[in-house]
Design a protein around this motif. Structure first.
Motif, short mmCIF file in Angstrom:
data_model
loop_
_atom_site.label_atom_id
_atom_site.label_comp_id
_atom_site.label_asym_id
_atom_site.label_seq_id
_atom_site.Cartn_x
_atom_site.Cartn_y
_atom_site.Cartn_z
N LEU A 134 0.82 -1.21 0.00
CA LEU A 134 0.00 0.00 0.00
C LEU A 134 0.86 1.26 0.00
N ASN A 135 2.05 1.21 0.50
CA ASN A 135 2.89 2.40 0.65
C ASN A 135 3.84 2.64 -0.52
N LYS A 136 3.79 1.81 -1.54
CA LYS A 136 4.71 2.01 -2.66
C LYS A 136 4.31 3.26 -3.45
N PRO A 137 5.29 4.12 -3.74
CA PRO A 137 4.95 5.33 -4.51
C PRO A 137 4.63 4.97 -5.96
N GLY A 138 3.71 5.70 -6.53
CA GLY A 138 3.38 5.51 -7.93
C GLY A 138 2.35 4.43 -8.16
N LYS A 139 2.02 3.72 -7.14
CA LYS A 139 1.03 2.67 -7.32
C LYS A 139 -0.28 3.16 -6.73
N SER A 140 -1.31 3.16 -7.53
CA SER A 140 -2.58 3.66 -7.04
C SER A 140 -3.39 2.49 -6.49
N THR A 141 -4.29 2.81 -5.64
CA THR A 141 -5.13 1.78 -5.04
C THR A 141 -6.37 1.52 -5.86
N ASP A 142 -6.51 2.28 -7.00
CA ASP A 142 -7.67 2.06 -7.86
C ASP A 142 -7.51 0.74 -8.59
N THR A 143 -8.61 0.22 -9.03
CA THR A 143 -8.55 -1.03 -9.78
C THR A 143 -8.01 -0.76 -11.18
N PRO A 144 -7.20 -1.62 -11.72
CA PRO A 144 -6.65 -1.40 -13.05
C PRO A 144 -7.74 -1.54 -14.11
N PRO A 145 -7.57 -0.82 -15.25
CA PRO A 145 -8.57 -0.94 -16.31
C PRO A 145 -8.51 -2.33 -16.94
N ASN A 146 -9.66 -2.76 -17.44
CA ASN A 146 -9.70 -4.07 -18.09
C ASN A 146 -8.91 -4.02 -19.38
N LYS A 147 -8.12 -5.01 -19.61
CA LYS A 147 -7.35 -5.06 -20.84
C LYS A 147 -8.21 -5.57 -21.98
N LYS A 148 -9.10 -6.44 -21.64
CA LYS A 148 -9.99 -6.97 -22.66
C LYS A 148 -11.36 -6.33 -22.49
N LYS A 149 -11.85 -5.83 -23.55
CA LYS A 149 -13.16 -5.19 -23.48
C LYS A 149 -14.15 -6.08 -24.20
N ARG A 150 -15.28 -6.19 -23.62
CA ARG A 150 -16.36 -6.97 -24.23
C ARG A 150 -17.39 -6.00 -24.83
#
Length: 153
Positions: A134-150
């Motif tokens: 959780l404390n790493k800089p540059g890493k957000s706690t938001d969920t990553p976007p889907n790589k595959k879109k349906r």
């Protein structure tokens, strides 16, 4: 021939013709001592039987295996001393079986009384990995976007 201190106080005249056989006298005295120890142990076990109803399950298992081993050992010794060999193998097998039961009760006691031990280096790695993620800089706690879109048609 040098006498050992264990047979120095033994009445050698009681052995008659074997009074000069140091090995025989030592073995006979050891056997007599072992028989006395067995008598004392069985007397203690007999006295403890009065409390058998109040024993815990573990104490009952230990008591029963002790008596089974003692009786089988005495029977085996009797067979060996009298020279009878008809039951020797079955008694040895039974002794082995009872010995395994005694070992099992010892293992159960050890596992019940010993507390679990933690692998401290592994525990430290898990905690460090959980805290620093959780404390790493540059890493957000938001969920990553889907790589595959349906796409719905």
């Amino acid at each position: 021939m040098e006498e050992s201190s264990s047979i120095a106080d033994v009445d050698r005249a009681a052995y008659g013709e074997l009074r000069d056989s140091v090995v025989f006298i030592q073995r006979n005295e050891q056997l007599s001592l072992a028989i006395e120890n067995i008598k004392e142990s069985l007397n203690v076990a007999r006295n403890e039987y009065k409390n058998y109803g109040s024993f815990t399950f573990e104490e009952k298992a230990r008591y029963d295996t002790l008596l089974a081993y003692s009786v089988n050992s005495l029977l085996w010794m009797f067979q060996k001393l009298t020279g009878a060999t008809e039951m020797t193998e079955s008694i040895k097998d039974e002794l082995g079986r009872v010995r395994k039961a005694m070992e099992r009760t010892t293992e159960l006691h050890a596992s019940a009384t010993e507390r679990p031990r933690l692998n401290q280096p592994a525990m430290k790695r898990f905690i460090r990995a959980g805290l620093f993620e959780l404390n790493k800089p540059g890493k957000s706690t938001d969920t990553p976007p889907n790589k595959k879109k349906r796409f719905d048609d």
